[in-house]
Design a protein around this motif. Structure first.
Motif, mmCIF file in Angstrom:
data_model
loop_
_atom_site.group_PDB
_atom_site.id
_atom_site.type_symbol
_atom_site.label_atom_id
_atom_site.label_comp_id
_atom_site.label_asym_id
_atom_site.label_seq_id
_atom_site.Cartn_x
_atom_site.Cartn_y
_atom_site.Cartn_z
ATOM 1 N N LEU A 42 0.844 -1.197 0.000
ATOM 2 C CA LEU A 42 0.000 0.000 0.000
ATOM 3 C C LEU A 42 0.880 1.249 0.000
ATOM 4 N N LEU A 43 0.664 2.129 -0.968
ATOM 5 C CA LEU A 43 1.365 3.415 -1.017
ATOM 6 C C LEU A 43 0.526 4.482 -0.318
ATOM 7 N N ILE A 44 -0.665 4.697 -0.833
ATOM 8 C CA ILE A 44 -1.709 5.522 -0.228
ATOM 9 C C ILE A 44 -3.007 4.823 -0.573
ATOM 10 N N PRO A 45 -4.111 5.115 0.122
ATOM 11 C CA PRO A 45 -5.359 4.432 -0.210
ATOM 12 C C PRO A 45 -5.666 4.498 -1.710
ATOM 13 N N GLY A 46 -5.757 3.326 -2.317
ATOM 14 C CA GLY A 46 -6.063 3.226 -3.738
ATOM 15 C C GLY A 46 -4.849 3.006 -4.627
ATOM 16 N N PHE A 47 -3.657 3.288 -4.127
ATOM 17 C CA PHE A 47 -2.434 3.092 -4.902
ATOM 18 C C PHE A 47 -1.570 2.029 -4.240
ATOM 19 N N TYR A 48 -1.113 1.092 -5.054
ATOM 20 C CA TYR A 48 -0.313 -0.026 -4.574
ATOM 21 C C TYR A 48 0.894 -0.208 -5.488
ATOM 22 N N ALA A 49 1.893 -0.926 -4.980
ATOM 23 C CA ALA A 49 3.065 -1.281 -5.778
ATOM 24 C C ALA A 49 3.412 -2.728 -5.494
ATOM 25 N N ASP A 50 4.157 -3.336 -6.413
ATOM 26 C CA ASP A 50 4.634 -4.690 -6.161
ATOM 27 C C ASP A 50 6.144 -4.649 -5.957
ATOM 28 N N ASP A 51 6.722 -5.786 -5.702
ATOM 29 C CA ASP A 51 8.159 -5.869 -5.435
ATOM 30 C C ASP A 51 9.019 -5.496 -6.636
ATOM 31 N N GLU A 52 8.419 -5.479 -7.820
ATOM 32 C CA GLU A 52 9.161 -5.154 -9.035
ATOM 33 C C GLU A 52 9.031 -3.682 -9.431
ATOM 34 N N GLY A 53 8.325 -2.896 -8.620
ATOM 35 C CA GLY A 53 8.190 -1.473 -8.904
ATOM 36 C C GLY A 53 7.018 -1.083 -9.777
ATOM 37 N N HIS A 54 6.129 -2.022 -10.063
ATOM 38 C CA HIS A 54 4.927 -1.685 -10.822
ATOM 39 C C HIS A 54 3.918 -1.012 -9.899
ATOM 40 N N ALA A 63 -2.335 11.017 -11.549
ATOM 41 C CA ALA A 63 -1.518 9.833 -11.272
ATOM 42 C C ALA A 63 -0.390 9.716 -12.282
ATOM 43 N N ARG A 64 -0.699 9.932 -13.535
ATOM 44 C CA ARG A 64 0.340 9.847 -14.573
ATOM 45 C C ARG A 64 1.416 10.917 -14.384
ATOM 46 N N GLN A 65 1.006 12.090 -13.925
ATOM 47 C CA GLN A 65 1.982 13.148 -13.657
ATOM 48 C C GLN A 65 2.832 12.799 -12.435
ATOM 49 N N MET A 66 2.205 12.268 -11.387
ATOM 50 C CA MET A 66 2.935 11.924 -10.162
ATOM 51 C C MET A 66 3.957 10.824 -10.390
ATOM 52 N N PHE A 67 3.566 9.804 -11.173
ATOM 53 C CA PHE A 67 4.432 8.653 -11.362
ATOM 54 C C PHE A 67 5.244 8.732 -12.651
ATOM 55 N N ASP A 68 5.115 9.812 -13.372
ATOM 56 C CA ASP A 68 5.916 10.124 -14.545
ATOM 57 C C ASP A 68 6.036 8.956 -15.519
ATOM 58 N N ASP A 69 7.172 8.301 -15.589
ATOM 59 C CA ASP A 69 7.407 7.244 -16.575
ATOM 60 C C ASP A 69 6.991 5.854 -16.118
ATOM 61 N N VAL A 70 6.437 5.743 -14.921
ATOM 62 C CA VAL A 70 6.027 4.437 -14.401
ATOM 63 C C VAL A 70 4.640 4.100 -14.935
ATOM 64 N N GLU A 71 4.499 2.922 -15.510
ATOM 65 C CA GLU A 71 3.196 2.488 -16.001
ATOM 66 C C GLU A 71 2.297 2.143 -14.819
ATOM 67 N N ILE A 72 1.055 2.585 -14.880
ATOM 68 C CA ILE A 72 0.088 2.332 -13.820
ATOM 69 C C ILE A 72 -0.984 1.403 -14.387
ATOM 70 N N SER A 73 -1.231 0.308 -13.685
ATOM 71 C CA SER A 73 -2.291 -0.626 -14.074
ATOM 72 C C SER A 73 -3.465 -0.447 -13.137
ATOM 73 N N GLU A 74 -4.663 -0.616 -13.652
ATOM 74 C CA GLU A 74 -5.848 -0.487 -12.816
ATOM 75 C C GLU A 74 -6.252 -1.837 -12.254
#
Length: 64
Positions: free
Chosen positions: A10-22, A50-61
Motif C-alpha cells: 500500500l502506497l496511499i489508499p487506492g495506490f499499490y506497488a509490487d516488489d518489481e516497482g509496478h 496519477a500519470r503526472q505523479m508517477f511520470d514514466d512508471v506504467e500504472i495498471s488499474e
C-alpha cells in the motif's frame, strides 16, 4: 482481486506497488477513501494526476 491486492504494498489508499516497482490504482478504493464522486470526469482527473505523479512508471488499474 483479493489475492492480488494482498500481495501488493500500500502506497496511499487506492495506490499499490509490487516488489518489481509496478504501480497499481484501485480506482474505487481511491475515490471512496478520498470522498470523491465516482464519475467519468473525476476518474479522468485522477488518471491525469496519477500519470503526472508517477511520470514514466506504467500504472495498471485493479478492478473488482
Amino acid at each position: 482481486m483479493g489475492n492480488k491486492k494482498q500481495d501488493l504494498i500500500l502506497l496511499i489508499p487506492g495506490f499499490y506497488a509490487d516488489d518489481e516497482g509496478h504501480v497499481y490504482l484501485y480506482m474505487q478504493e481511491f475515490l471512496r477513501q478520498h470522498d470523491l464522486p465516482d464519475s467519468p470526469q473525476v476518474r479522468a482527473v485522477v488518471w491525469e494526476e496519477a500519470r503526472q505523479m508517477f511520470d514514466d512508471v506504467e500504472i495498471s488499474e485493479i478492478a473488482d
